[in-house]
Design an enzyme around this catalytic site. Structure first.
Site, PDB file in Angstrom:
ATOM      1  N   HIS A 162      23.201 -39.334 -74.207  1.00 28.50           N
ATOM      2  CA  HIS A 162      24.378 -38.911 -74.777  1.00 28.50           C
ATOM      3  C   HIS A 162      25.429 -38.253 -73.995  1.00 28.50           C
ATOM      4  CE1 HIS A 162      26.110 -36.148 -78.065  1.00 28.50           C
ATOM      5  NE2 HIS A 162      25.804 -37.103 -78.648  1.00 28.50           N
ATOM      6  N   ASP A 201      26.041 -31.672 -71.462  1.00 26.40           N
ATOM      7  CA  ASP A 201      25.127 -32.411 -72.432  1.00 26.40           C
ATOM      8  C   ASP A 201      23.648 -32.564 -71.786  1.00 26.40           C
ATOM      9  OD1 ASP A 201      24.431 -34.662 -74.275  1.00 26.40           O
ATOM     10  OD2 ASP A 201      26.451 -34.239 -74.913  1.00 26.40           O
ATOM     11  N   SER A 249      30.370 -36.698 -81.783  1.00 27.65           N
ATOM     12  CA  SER A 249      30.549 -36.531 -80.538  1.00 27.65           C
ATOM     13  C   SER A 249      31.299 -37.771 -79.831  1.00 27.65           C
ATOM     14  CB  SER A 249      29.160 -36.663 -79.843  1.00 27.65           C
ATOM     15  OG  SER A 249      28.524 -38.072 -80.265  1.00 27.65           O
TER      16      SER A 249
END
Lengths: 806, 86
Positions: free
Chosen positions: A95, A54, A269
């Site tokens: 994230h 990520d 996610s």
């Protein structure tokens, strides 16, 4: 529903983790992912290594620092070993840190939350904070494959409803290398978020990462089992976790950038790291399971639970599956119990078969079918697939508006997978150029039989009606095993296959991050006391699923060899034997039947046709009959027709003494004449034709003596720019085109005799009459050593200059 | 409308001759060899600092001839892939 007020962690957000446990003592709440139960069995991810691909990971976060693993981390964007995210005012790069917390946030440390595998080691690969290229992806997917067990990715191509994109050649190789050699040969485990473009009518089949057989594609559901706004449907989704939904639905709590916590994490996610965490628990239970074992475990243990979808179906192997949720909500406890006793499935075989390479037109508002009979490569031992795992369909489709297409695949057992739904925003005219669709909906079914590809083109916007879609080729790629995948473990999966369910009131032990660690218990010989599947009969069961029943309420499907399961209705291809309460197979090719006999069919499977005269199913109708695609029957052709297409009077071949005019059989005419439909008699062809379809000079089939064929006309002599050449496969001579830029030539290739304006004749080739101004010695050496002047594409590339100077 | 291709100054190069050959070829055409691409044998990540970092066209120059070098099986200038977090 379960109550879990016996366990408590001191992490401040523990009470908000609704998807893990129930905090409201007055209400029952949903805990079907059974994470606590897996913990209670002692599995917390110890010795398992997970990495998050990520935008980086905040390794100093108090909830991550304890489990942070330097060796499972890398900064591909910065080309160093520190994956710390780049901080900015918008916290854009939060994230990876959020995903990492879901997997492995430390437990009972008075900070934030508890990760699903709270003793697993966690790393991060910083690769999204810069230009992402094929190299970047391949590097990220291949970092320390013998050290890292699970790679979790929650990104992909744009979810805008108009993109079709996937891994490049290097990333594909990295996936293949990972599953072949990663984890010391057991195979790396790649978990993928299935897509966020539900609101844009996106379809996860257009994402080559989630659509890959090497990735575990994960979908999401809201707390109440509804479809989240971002969910994309497709047939490659394997399993689902709770996530979030509309603004009033509860979201997920996890670690956040700048050492904070968040209770607002949302999107698909959320789900990939949750599954990565559960797989970490399963790997702790059995570190020797392979990448395919993990997928089998998910298929076997995920359940529809309360997830709402109008397309739940039971495939012929007895698995319930949906385009929204795959095989359903993940069950952590069932995963660890099954993993603990799991025996590796047999070797993966792959069997491919391609259609004939010819253009078939896809007409708007009509269903187009193409069928293919597969033996599952039974004649090739290394490729024989009897029991299916993944099924891929590679298509080469040219189409003026890709978003108007819908594609379905129907398995020999009648399972219909929607490989592609319409995408309203996809205006592309690129079609699908060898795109691989994938379905898991036939998992466990038999491979042998007729597979049907069904394409529907429904124009959603005004299109040129003359431009039709074309299917040029399709390839069926079957993956699976030549023997039953669970046969070797049948003794484990029979009566001793059971889940240990905590008895009411029993104190739940907090596992091994805390004092008083308990080792996982052996459960081989324990008795199953839990509830049975609703299809189980009065003799009870030895596990929670329909294949654990000792007898059935309605019908039993399958046999001792393949395993039995209880179903409410028999699937297509079977009839219900009410006396024996069993689903029995129809004769080969029958979809509906009233008995086993070949003449007891009532309708046929896709790709086969019902022969009304014999009540049987045939692959192709006998001579003198045509295929009625709508009714899937054989129709008798018109009396003059030898063969017909769709309708009795749409002839494609005629009886002797008749010939085809369009799709009608008319009396045959002598050479030099054709049948004139208006005058209903034989009329003369044009003088240049020997045979023809009409009176015009462009309607010749064959040229008269002393005439040559040139671009669909018959001429006495070849025009300038053409040379007289021998024909191949025809008895007549032809005029063939000279090479480009030739005004006249003597034959094929470099044989020009005159050039067009602006070109000079040089070595019987026409080259542009300009010279280069930068053709120095080094450049000419390069041109010469690579023989550029011999290649048509480069012929204008300084050849004359180089030849003159060297 | 189709997204425009954006070329970077990174290359993936397949050189069967091994790491030393890769170093030599990188130097010959003005690249820096950033090493093997993950576990992919004989695949190397090359970077060219004198080629524009992001461009909508492929820049021609001496480095372009790496594609034609007989010791190079395959070379590909890397393009930017649009990837979104979910």
């Amino acid at each position: 529903h379960a109550r879990s007020d016996h366990i408590h962690f001191n992490d401040p957000k523990w009470s908000n983790m609704w998807y893990t446990h129930c905090s409201d003592k007055n209400n029952r709440c949903r805990t079907e992912m059974n994470i606590l139960a897996a913990w209670q069995r002692g599995y917390t991810g110890r010795n398992v290594v997970v990495t998050i691909l990520d935008d980086g990971i905040e390794r100093s976060h108090p909830d991550l620092a304890q489990n942070y693993d330097q060796l499972a981390s890398y900064d591909v964007n910065g080309n160093d070993y520190d994956p710390t995210p780049r901080y900015d005012s918008s916290n854009e790069n939060k994230h990876g840190t959020r995903c990492a917390g879901e997997v492995a946030a430390a437990a009972n440390n008075s900070h934030c939350i508890v990760g699903i595998a709270y003793n697993a080691r966690i790393g991060g690969v910083r690769m999204l904070d810069g230009d992402v290229t094929d190299v970047v992806e391949a590097k990220s997917l291949g970092i320390r494959p013998d050290y890292i067990d699970i790679y979790s990715a929650s990104w992909g191509p744009d979810d805008d409803g108009k993109t079709v994109d996937g891994p490049g050649p290097l990333a594909k190789q990295a996936f293949e290398l990972g599953i072949k050699k990663g984890r010391k040969g057991l195979g790396s485990i790649f978990v993928w978020a299935s897509g966020n473009g539900g609101r844009q009518s996106d379809h996860c089949s257009c994402d080559g990462y989630t659509n890959s057989i090497y990735t575990i594609s994960v979908s999401s559901t809201t707390e109440n089992g509804n479809k989240p706004w971002y969910l994309e449907v497709c047939t490659s989704t394997l399993a689902t976790t709770y996530s979030s939904g509309e603004f009033y639905d509860r979201k997920i709590v996890t670690t956040d950038l700048r050492q904070r916590c968040t209770d607002g994490h949302t999107g698909t996610s959320v789900s990939a790291p949750m599954v990565a965490g559960v797989i970490a628990l399963a790997l702790e239970a059995n570190p020797l399971i392979t990448w395919r074992d993990v997928q089998h475990l998910l298929v076997k243990t995920s359940r529809p639970a309360h997830l709402k979808a109008n397309d739940w179906k039971t495939n012929a192997a007895g698995h319930k599956v949906s385009h929204m949720y795959g095989f359903g909500l993940i069950d952590a406890e069932a995963m660890v119990v099954e993993a603990k006793r799991w025996r590796n499935v047999p070797a993966q075989h792959t069997c491919s078969k391609s259609s004939e390479r010819r253009t078939q037109y896809i007409r708007a508002d009509q269903k187009f079918n193409s069928s293919m009979i597969s033996t599952g490569c039974s004649e090739q031992s290394g490729h024989h697939v009897m029991f299916l795992e993944h099924v891929q369909v590679r298509v080469l489709i040219v189409h003026p508006r890709r978003g108007d297409l819908e594609i379905n695949l129907i398995s020999p057992s009648g399972t219909r997978s929607q490989l592609l739904a319409q995408r309203l925003l996809d205006n592309s005219n690129e079609g699908f150029r060898n795109w691989e669709f994938m379905t898991v909906h036939c998992w466990g079914e038999r491979a042998e039989g007729t597979w049907t590809l069904e394409i529907t083109d429904s124009p959603t916007q005004k299109r040129n009606p003359e431009v039709l879609g074309k299917l040029k080729e399709w390839t069926l790629i079957l993956h699976g095993t030549s023997e039953h995948p669970y046969q070797s473990q049948s003794s484990l999966h029979s009566r001793s296959r059971m889940l240990e369910i905590p008895t009411a009131g029993r104190e739940m032990k907090i596992p091994d991050s805390l004092p008083g660690v308990t080792e996982p218990e052996e459960e081989e010989e324990e008795e199953y006391n839990g509830s049975c599947h609703q299809e189980c009969g009065d003799q009870g069961c030895d596990g929670p699923d329909a294949d654990h029943c000792l007898n059935c309420v309605h019908f039993s499907l399958g046999n001792l060899k393949t395993g039995r399961t209880c179903v409410s209705h028999c699937p297509l291809g079977y009839f219900e034997d009410g006396d024996a309460r069993r689903c029995r197979r129809c004769s080969r090719g029958c979809e509906n039947c009233v008995g086993r006999g070949a003449n007891e069919c009532r309708s046929c499977r896709r790709g086969l046709y019902f022969n009304l005269e014999e009540n049987s199913c045939v692959e192709s109708c006998p001579t003198g009959h045509c295929h009625d695609e709508g009714q899937r029957q054989c129709l008798k052709c018109h009396e003059n027709c030898l063969k017909c297409l769709r309708d009795a009077d749409r002839c494609t071949a005629c009886h002797s003494g008749f010939s085809l005019a369009g799709m009608t059989c008319v009396p045959e005419c002598a050479n030099g004449t054709y049948f004139n439909l208006e005058e209903i008699k034989c009329s003369l062809c044009h003088v240049s034709c020997s045979t023809c379809t009409g009176p015009g000079m462009e309607e010749c089939i064959q040229c008269a003596t002393d005439f040559l064929q040139q671009e669909w006309r018959c001429v006495r002599t070849c025009s300038p720019g053409y040379y007289r050449g021998e024909s191949t496969g025809y008895s007549q001579r032809m005029c063939r085109k000279c090479e480009e830029n030739c005004l006249s030539c003597q034959g094929p290739g470099t044989s020009c005799t005159q050039c067009k304006d602006g070109y000079n004749l040089f070595s019987r080739t026409c080259i542009m009459n300009t010279t280069c101004n930068n053709a120095d010695e080094v450049f000419c050496e390069m041109v010469k050593s690579n023989r550029l002047c011999e290649k048509k594409l480069f012929r204008q590339f300084c050849c004359r200059t180089c030849l003159m100077t060297a | 409308s189709r997204a425009r291709t954006v070329f970077t100054n990174h290359w993936a190069v397949h050189i069967p001759g091994g790491p030393e050959e890769a170093e030599t070829l990188a130097a010959k055409y003005g690249f820096a060899n950033l090493g093997q691409i993950g576990g992919l044998e004989h695949h190397y990540h090359f970077h060219h600092s004198r080629v524009v970092r992001r461009s909508t066209f492929t820049t021609r120059g001496a480095h372009s001839f790496i594609h034609m070098d007989p010791k190079v099986d395959w070379a590909q200038q890397q393009v930017v892939k649009s990837r979104v977090k979910r």
